[in-house]
Scaffold this motif. Sequence first.
Motif, mmCIF file in Angstrom:
data_model
loop_
_atom_site.group_PDB
_atom_site.id
_atom_site.type_symbol
_atom_site.label_atom_id
_atom_site.label_comp_id
_atom_site.label_asym_id
_atom_site.label_seq_id
_atom_site.Cartn_x
_atom_site.Cartn_y
_atom_site.Cartn_z
ATOM 1 N N GLU A 126 0.821 -1.206 0.000
ATOM 2 C CA GLU A 126 0.000 0.000 0.000
ATOM 3 C C GLU A 126 0.862 1.265 0.000
ATOM 4 N N LEU A 127 1.941 1.253 0.797
ATOM 5 C CA LEU A 127 2.796 2.435 0.867
ATOM 6 C C LEU A 127 3.601 2.627 -0.413
ATOM 7 N N LEU A 128 4.099 1.531 -0.979
ATOM 8 C CA LEU A 128 4.845 1.641 -2.231
ATOM 9 C C LEU A 128 3.919 2.102 -3.354
ATOM 10 N N CYS A 129 2.702 1.586 -3.378
ATOM 11 C CA CYS A 129 1.746 2.013 -4.403
ATOM 12 C C CYS A 129 1.420 3.494 -4.255
ATOM 13 N N ASP A 130 1.226 3.943 -3.028
ATOM 14 C CA ASP A 130 0.961 5.362 -2.785
ATOM 15 C C ASP A 130 2.103 6.218 -3.329
ATOM 16 N N LEU A 131 3.329 5.817 -3.062
ATOM 17 C CA LEU A 131 4.496 6.550 -3.546
ATOM 18 C C LEU A 131 4.523 6.592 -5.074
ATOM 19 N N LEU A 132 4.246 5.467 -5.704
ATOM 20 C CA LEU A 132 4.294 5.404 -7.165
ATOM 21 C C LEU A 132 3.154 6.192 -7.799
ATOM 22 N N VAL A 133 1.965 6.138 -7.202
ATOM 23 C CA VAL A 133 0.834 6.895 -7.744
ATOM 24 C C VAL A 133 1.114 8.393 -7.670
ATOM 25 N N ARG A 134 1.655 8.836 -6.545
ATOM 26 C CA ARG A 134 2.014 10.253 -6.436
ATOM 27 C C ARG A 134 3.038 10.631 -7.507
ATOM 28 N N SER A 135 4.014 9.768 -7.709
ATOM 29 C CA SER A 135 5.035 10.041 -8.722
ATOM 30 C C SER A 135 4.429 10.077 -10.116
ATOM 31 N N LEU A 136 3.510 9.167 -10.398
ATOM 32 C CA LEU A 136 2.852 9.154 -11.710
ATOM 33 C C LEU A 136 2.029 10.422 -11.925
ATOM 34 N N ALA A 137 1.327 10.863 -10.888
ATOM 35 C CA ALA A 137 0.547 12.093 -11.011
ATOM 36 C C ALA A 137 1.448 13.275 -11.344
ATOM 37 N N GLN A 138 2.624 13.332 -10.718
ATOM 38 C CA GLN A 138 3.534 14.435 -11.001
ATOM 39 C C GLN A 138 4.148 14.311 -12.393
ATOM 40 N N GLN A 139 4.403 13.091 -12.839
ATOM 41 C CA GLN A 139 4.870 12.926 -14.217
ATOM 42 C C GLN A 139 3.792 13.398 -15.197
ATOM 43 N N ALA A 140 2.532 13.101 -14.896
ATOM 44 C CA ALA A 140 1.435 13.534 -15.768
ATOM 45 C C ALA A 140 1.350 15.056 -15.814
ATOM 46 N N GLN A 141 1.619 15.707 -14.690
ATOM 47 C CA GLN A 141 1.627 17.174 -14.665
ATOM 48 C C GLN A 141 2.689 17.725 -15.616
ATOM 49 N N VAL A 142 3.887 17.121 -15.558
ATOM 50 C CA VAL A 142 4.976 17.582 -16.417
ATOM 51 C C VAL A 142 4.611 17.400 -17.888
ATOM 52 N N LEU A 143 4.084 16.227 -18.231
ATOM 53 C CA LEU A 143 3.721 15.954 -19.616
ATOM 54 C C LEU A 143 2.630 16.901 -20.107
ATOM 55 N N ALA A 144 1.686 17.237 -19.222
ATOM 56 C CA ALA A 144 0.579 18.098 -19.627
ATOM 57 C C ALA A 144 1.057 19.485 -20.041
ATOM 58 N N GLY A 145 2.126 19.955 -19.419
ATOM 59 C CA GLY A 145 2.631 21.282 -19.742
ATOM 60 C C GLY A 145 3.990 21.290 -20.390
ATOM 61 N N ARG A 146 4.472 20.112 -20.802
ATOM 62 C CA ARG A 146 5.802 19.991 -21.415
ATOM 63 C C ARG A 146 6.871 20.660 -20.546
ATOM 64 N N GLY A 147 6.713 20.496 -19.224
ATOM 65 C CA GLY A 147 7.727 20.975 -18.296
ATOM 66 C C GLY A 147 7.777 22.472 -18.120
ATOM 67 N N GLN A 148 6.750 23.214 -18.577
ATOM 68 C CA GLN A 148 6.788 24.666 -18.468
ATOM 69 C C GLN A 148 6.321 25.161 -17.100
ATOM 70 N N VAL A 149 5.477 24.399 -16.416
ATOM 71 C CA VAL A 149 4.967 24.801 -15.109
ATOM 72 C C VAL A 149 5.542 23.923 -14.006
ATOM 73 N N VAL A 150 5.494 22.620 -14.201
ATOM 74 C CA VAL A 150 6.071 21.646 -13.269
ATOM 75 C C VAL A 150 7.174 20.902 -14.002
ATOM 76 N N PRO A 151 8.361 20.803 -13.409
ATOM 77 C CA PRO A 151 8.854 21.385 -12.160
ATOM 78 C C PRO A 151 8.909 22.918 -12.238
ATOM 79 N N PRO A 152 8.835 23.597 -11.075
ATOM 80 C CA PRO A 152 8.817 25.061 -11.082
ATOM 81 C C PRO A 152 10.166 25.644 -11.463
ATOM 82 N N PRO A 153 10.192 26.913 -11.850
ATOM 83 C CA PRO A 153 11.446 27.554 -12.263
ATOM 84 C C PRO A 153 12.508 27.506 -11.176
#
Length: 260
Positions: A126-153
């Motif tokens: 459960e804890l490893l899955c939580d960690l991976l899901v959070r990481s996937l959500a952040q990867q999706a954020q980067v892809l959605a903006g092609r890295g222009q917003v996330v990660p921050p400047p």
Amino acid sequence: MYVQHEARDAELADHIEGLVRAAVPWVEKITGLPLPRPRFELVDIDGLALAYRSFVRRQMERDTEGLDLTRWERSKLIAHPQAAEFMVRSGGLSKKPVLIATSIGQPATLIIPEALRLQRLSQTPELLCDLLVRSLAQQAQVLAGRGQVVPPPQWPKSPTARHPIVQLSEGHAQWTSSRATREITGSTRQTRRPLAKRIVHSILEPLADRRVARASALVDQAVNARGLTAFNAVWNTPGLAPTLDEFRHPGRWIGRMPPP
């Protein structure tokens, strides 16, 4: 999907790959963001330090492109990636997954396997899955903006935990995990930390937890008020992210979001 690893970490890599395969459809459904190329790299401290140094250098070069920098600013530009590497080696980033992005906005999550084992995350699904899901959500954020917003400047100064984009990114990741992890693992209970770890955590990290919880609640309010499509504009629209004041007054941010 790509999980890069050393031979000694093959079993953990297979475990991670299986969880990621199960998690991706849930993350895509919950966030409304595509995840065609999730990438994880299992590295040692040297690999993490060098990769993070290169990431910071790329980010700073991007952020300062076309600027007329003073001599002092140029010296800071040179020194900052070295400081980032030192921070990793001194333990500042070695205990948790580290999100990086290429110059064209392709994300990857770097993980030190020994850190997972020491925190018993690799032995707790459960804890490893939580960690991976959070990481996937952040990867999706980067892809959605092609890295222009996330990660921050990175320029003019390094983002901290209080940076609005950092808070929003982590809050969105928690919001996603709270909806996905139990579905993926089939767990009907939350895994509790050992008592000693809970006590230490309650003393050292309550402020960080409150920030993430507040950001997660803000995401929930915004999605309920405007819908996923309008909310997801935040990842590719510079200036749309909430300010620190708007974290305290969510209605002000929701009021300037795109209509549903």
